[in-house]
Design an enzyme around this catalytic site. Structure first.
Site, PDB file in Angstrom:
ATOM      1  N   HIS A   1     -50.606  -9.338 -30.286  1.00  0.00           N
ATOM      2  CA  HIS A   1     -49.397 -10.071 -29.875  1.00  0.00           C
ATOM      3  C   HIS A   1     -49.264 -11.368 -30.674  1.00  0.00           C
ATOM      4  O   HIS A   1     -48.172 -11.719 -31.115  1.00  0.00           O
ATOM      5  CB  HIS A   1     -49.471 -10.440 -28.380  1.00  0.00           C
ATOM      6  CG  HIS A   1     -49.437  -9.280 -27.435  1.00  0.00           C
ATOM      7  ND1 HIS A   1     -50.390  -9.098 -26.454  1.00  0.00           N
ATOM      8  CD2 HIS A   1     -48.563  -8.239 -27.305  1.00  0.00           C
ATOM      9  CE1 HIS A   1     -50.087  -8.006 -25.752  1.00  0.00           C
ATOM     10  NE2 HIS A   1     -48.990  -7.462 -26.254  1.00  0.00           N
TER      11      HIS A   1
ATOM     12  N   SER B   1     -53.756  -4.305 -24.243  1.00  0.00           N
ATOM     13  CA  SER B   1     -54.217  -5.146 -23.128  1.00  0.00           C
ATOM     14  C   SER B   1     -55.112  -4.345 -22.177  1.00  0.00           C
ATOM     15  O   SER B   1     -56.094  -4.881 -21.654  1.00  0.00           O
ATOM     16  CB  SER B   1     -53.020  -5.720 -22.381  1.00  0.00           C
ATOM     17  OG  SER B   1     -52.233  -6.486 -23.254  1.00  0.00           O
TER      18      SER B   1
ATOM     19  N   ARG C   1     -47.526  -0.833 -33.453  1.00  0.00           N
ATOM     20  CA  ARG C   1     -48.927  -0.757 -33.888  1.00  0.00           C
ATOM     21  C   ARG C   1     -49.197   0.506 -34.681  1.00  0.00           C
ATOM     22  O   ARG C   1     -49.991   0.526 -35.601  1.00  0.00           O
ATOM     23  CB  ARG C   1     -49.854  -0.777 -32.662  1.00  0.00           C
ATOM     24  CG  ARG C   1     -49.911  -2.122 -31.981  1.00  0.00           C
ATOM     25  CD  ARG C   1     -50.546  -2.011 -30.627  1.00  0.00           C
ATOM     26  NE  ARG C   1     -49.742  -1.158 -29.747  1.00  0.00           N
ATOM     27  CZ  ARG C   1     -50.099  -0.773 -28.548  1.00  0.00           C
ATOM     28  NH1 ARG C   1     -51.269  -1.138 -28.084  1.00  0.00           N
ATOM     29  NH2 ARG C   1     -49.303  -0.024 -27.816  1.00  0.00           N
TER      30      ARG C   1
ATOM     31  N   LYS D   1     -46.552  -2.069 -13.782  1.00  0.00           N
ATOM     32  CA  LYS D   1     -48.010  -2.139 -13.942  1.00  0.00           C
ATOM     33  C   LYS D   1     -48.540  -3.149 -12.923  1.00  0.00           C
ATOM     34  O   LYS D   1     -47.858  -4.126 -12.635  1.00  0.00           O
ATOM     35  CB  LYS D   1     -48.356  -2.652 -15.339  1.00  0.00           C
ATOM     36  CG  LYS D   1     -47.840  -1.794 -16.470  1.00  0.00           C
ATOM     37  CD  LYS D   1     -48.088  -2.462 -17.817  1.00  0.00           C
ATOM     38  CE  LYS D   1     -47.610  -1.611 -18.975  1.00  0.00           C
ATOM     39  NZ  LYS D   1     -47.743  -2.282 -20.278  1.00  0.00           N
TER      40      LYS D   1
HETATM   41  N1  COA Z   1     -50.730  -5.852 -30.307  1.00  0.00           N
HETATM   42  C1  COA Z   1     -51.495  -5.472 -29.302  1.00  0.00           C
HETATM   43  N2  COA Z   1     -51.044  -4.825 -28.242  1.00  0.00           N
HETATM   44  C2  COA Z   1     -49.747  -4.563 -28.211  1.00  0.00           C
HETATM   45  C3  COA Z   1     -48.884  -4.943 -29.224  1.00  0.00           C
HETATM   46  C4  COA Z   1     -49.426  -5.623 -30.312  1.00  0.00           C
HETATM   47  N3  COA Z   1     -48.672  -6.014 -31.326  1.00  0.00           N
HETATM   48  N4  COA Z   1     -47.655  -4.517 -28.898  1.00  0.00           N
HETATM   49  C5  COA Z   1     -47.756  -3.902 -27.734  1.00  0.00           C
HETATM   50  N5  COA Z   1     -49.027  -3.923 -27.316  1.00  0.00           N
HETATM   51  C6  COA Z   1     -49.563  -3.296 -26.115  1.00  0.00           C
HETATM   52  C7  COA Z   1     -49.639  -4.178 -24.931  1.00  0.00           C
HETATM   53  O1  COA Z   1     -50.878  -4.816 -24.869  1.00  0.00           O
HETATM   54  C8  COA Z   1     -49.448  -3.203 -23.811  1.00  0.00           C
HETATM   55  O2  COA Z   1     -50.674  -2.599 -23.513  1.00  0.00           O
HETATM   56  P1  COA Z   1     -50.981  -2.000 -22.073  1.00  0.00           P
HETATM   57  O3  COA Z   1     -50.011  -0.882 -21.844  1.00  0.00           O
HETATM   58  O4  COA Z   1     -52.374  -1.554 -22.231  1.00  0.00           O
HETATM   59  O5  COA Z   1     -50.805  -3.112 -21.079  1.00  0.00           O
HETATM   60  C9  COA Z   1     -48.532  -2.133 -24.403  1.00  0.00           C
HETATM   61  O6  COA Z   1     -48.675  -2.252 -25.784  1.00  0.00           O
HETATM   62  C10 COA Z   1     -47.068  -2.301 -24.141  1.00  0.00           C
HETATM   63  O7  COA Z   1     -46.836  -3.449 -23.444  1.00  0.00           O
HETATM   64  P2  COA Z   1     -45.797  -4.587 -23.716  1.00  0.00           P
HETATM   65  O8  COA Z   1     -45.526  -4.802 -25.146  1.00  0.00           O
HETATM   66  O9  COA Z   1     -46.263  -5.750 -22.950  1.00  0.00           O
HETATM   67  O10 COA Z   1     -44.525  -3.969 -23.161  1.00  0.00           O
HETATM   68  P3  COA Z   1     -44.298  -3.298 -21.772  1.00  0.00           P
HETATM   69  O11 COA Z   1     -44.100  -1.863 -22.070  1.00  0.00           O
HETATM   70  O12 COA Z   1     -45.288  -3.678 -20.747  1.00  0.00           O
HETATM   71  O13 COA Z   1     -42.937  -4.010 -21.353  1.00  0.00           O
HETATM   72  C11 COA Z   1     -40.623  -4.646 -21.694  1.00  0.00           C
HETATM   73  C12 COA Z   1     -41.821  -3.828 -22.118  1.00  0.00           C
HETATM   74  C13 COA Z   1     -40.991  -5.910 -20.957  1.00  0.00           C
HETATM   75  C14 COA Z   1     -39.947  -5.004 -22.987  1.00  0.00           C
HETATM   76  C15 COA Z   1     -39.730  -3.713 -20.846  1.00  0.00           C
HETATM   77  O14 COA Z   1     -40.467  -3.201 -19.756  1.00  0.00           O
HETATM   78  C16 COA Z   1     -38.492  -4.392 -20.348  1.00  0.00           C
HETATM   79  O15 COA Z   1     -37.611  -4.761 -21.095  1.00  0.00           O
HETATM   80  N6  COA Z   1     -38.372  -4.570 -19.021  1.00  0.00           N
HETATM   81  C17 COA Z   1     -37.216  -5.191 -18.393  1.00  0.00           C
HETATM   82  C18 COA Z   1     -36.318  -4.174 -17.694  1.00  0.00           C
HETATM   83  C19 COA Z   1     -35.299  -3.593 -18.620  1.00  0.00           C
HETATM   84  O16 COA Z   1     -34.489  -4.264 -19.227  1.00  0.00           O
HETATM   85  N7  COA Z   1     -35.304  -2.258 -18.737  1.00  0.00           N
HETATM   86  C20 COA Z   1     -34.376  -1.546 -19.576  1.00  0.00           C
HETATM   87  C21 COA Z   1     -34.835  -1.499 -20.998  1.00  0.00           C
HETATM   88  S1  COA Z   1     -35.498   0.065 -21.401  1.00  0.00           S
END
Ligand code: COA
Length: 159
Positions: free
Chosen positions: A16, A127, A89, A40
Site C-alpha cells: 500500500h 493484509s 499486484r 470483513k
Molecule cells: N499491496 C499489498 N496489498 C494490497 C495491495 C497492495 N498494493 N492492494 C491491495 N492489497 C490487498 C489488501 O491488503 C487486501 O488484502 P486482504 O483481502 O487480505 O485484507 C486486499 O488486497 C484488498 O483490499 P483493499 O485494497 O483494502 O480493498 P477492499 O477490497 O477491502 O476494499 C473498496 C475495496 C474499499 C475500494 C470497496 O470495498 C469499496 O469501494 N467499498 C465502498 C462501497 C462501494 O462503493 N461499493 C460499490 C463499488 S464496487
C-alpha cells in the site's frame, strides 16, 4: 488531479505504501480513505487504521488520510476527487478490480479509476497474510511499515 485511494488497510502494508508514494507523485492531492463498514471483520478499528496511516504518510506533502462509508463514488464526489486509485499486484487482482471500476463508472462516469502496478517485491503481500503470520508468531517486519509493525505486535500482546 484530486484522487482517492480507498481500502481496508487492516493493516497498511508496504505494498500500500508503495502505491501511495507512486500515486502522490502524479496527483495534486491524494486522499487515502479507510472504509468504515467493510464486510470483513477487521483486527484494527477505523481510528487505529487512520492513525497508523497518518504516521506512515507523515512525510508526504500532498497526502491526507480520511475514513468513509457508503458508496465510494459519492465519497469521491463529496471531496471533489475525479479519480480513484487502485493497486494491481498480479493478474489475479484484475478481474475483481475491473468489476469494481466498471461498477463505479456506471455509478459516476466522471470519476476515472486508475490502476498502478505494485512494485514486484511487494506483489505477494496482503493484509490477511500479514495478520496470519503475526497471529502465529512469525516475522512480518519485511511486509509492513514500522508503525504498523509496532501496532500489530502491541495488538498481539494484548490478545
Ligand atoms: N499491496 C499489498 N496489498 C494490497 C495491495 C497492495 N498494493 N492492494 C491491495 N492489497 C490487498 C489488501 O491488503 C487486501 O488484502 P486482504 O483481502 O487480505 O485484507 C486486499 O488486497 C484488498 O483490499 P483493499 O485494497 O483494502 O480493498 P477492499 O477490497 O477491502 O476494499 C473498496 C475495496 C474499499 C475500494 C470497496 O470495498 C469499496 O469501494 N467499498 C465502498 C462501497 C462501494 O462503493 N461499493 C460499490 C463499488 S464496487
Amino acid at each position: 488531479m484530486i484522487a482517492v485511494y480507498p481500502g481496508s488497510f487492516d493493516p497498511v502494508t508496504l505494498g500500500h505504501v508503495d502505491i501511495i508514494g507512486r500515486a502522490a507523485k502524479i496527483t495534486n492531492k491524494l486522499v487515502v480513505a479507510v472504509l468504515k463498514n467493510s464486510s470483513k471483520s477487521p483486527m484494527f478499528n477505523v481510528q487505529e487504521r487512520v492513525e497508523t496511516l497518518r504516521e506512515v504518510c507523515l512525510g508526504i506533502r500532498n497526502v491526507e488520510i480520511a475514513a468513509f462509508d457508503g458508496l465510494l463514488v459519492e465519497y469521491a464526489r463529496s471531496i471533489g476527487a475525479n479519480a480513484i486509485i487502485r493497486g494491481l499486484r498480479a493478474v489475479t487482482d484484475f478481474e475483481y478490480e475491473f468489476q469494481m471500476a466498471l461498477s463505479n463508472r456506471m455509478l459516476d462516469d466522471n470519476i476515472e479509476t486508475l490502476f498502478i502496478s505494485t512494485n514486484a517485491q511487494y506483489s505477494y503481500i496482503s493484509s490477511s497474510v500479514v495478520k496470519e503470520i503475526a497471529r502465529l508468531g512469525g516475522d512480518f517486519s519485511q511486509m509492513v511499515p514500522k508503525a504498523a509493525h509496532i501496532k500489530l505486535l502491541q495488538k498481539m500482546g494484548s490478545m
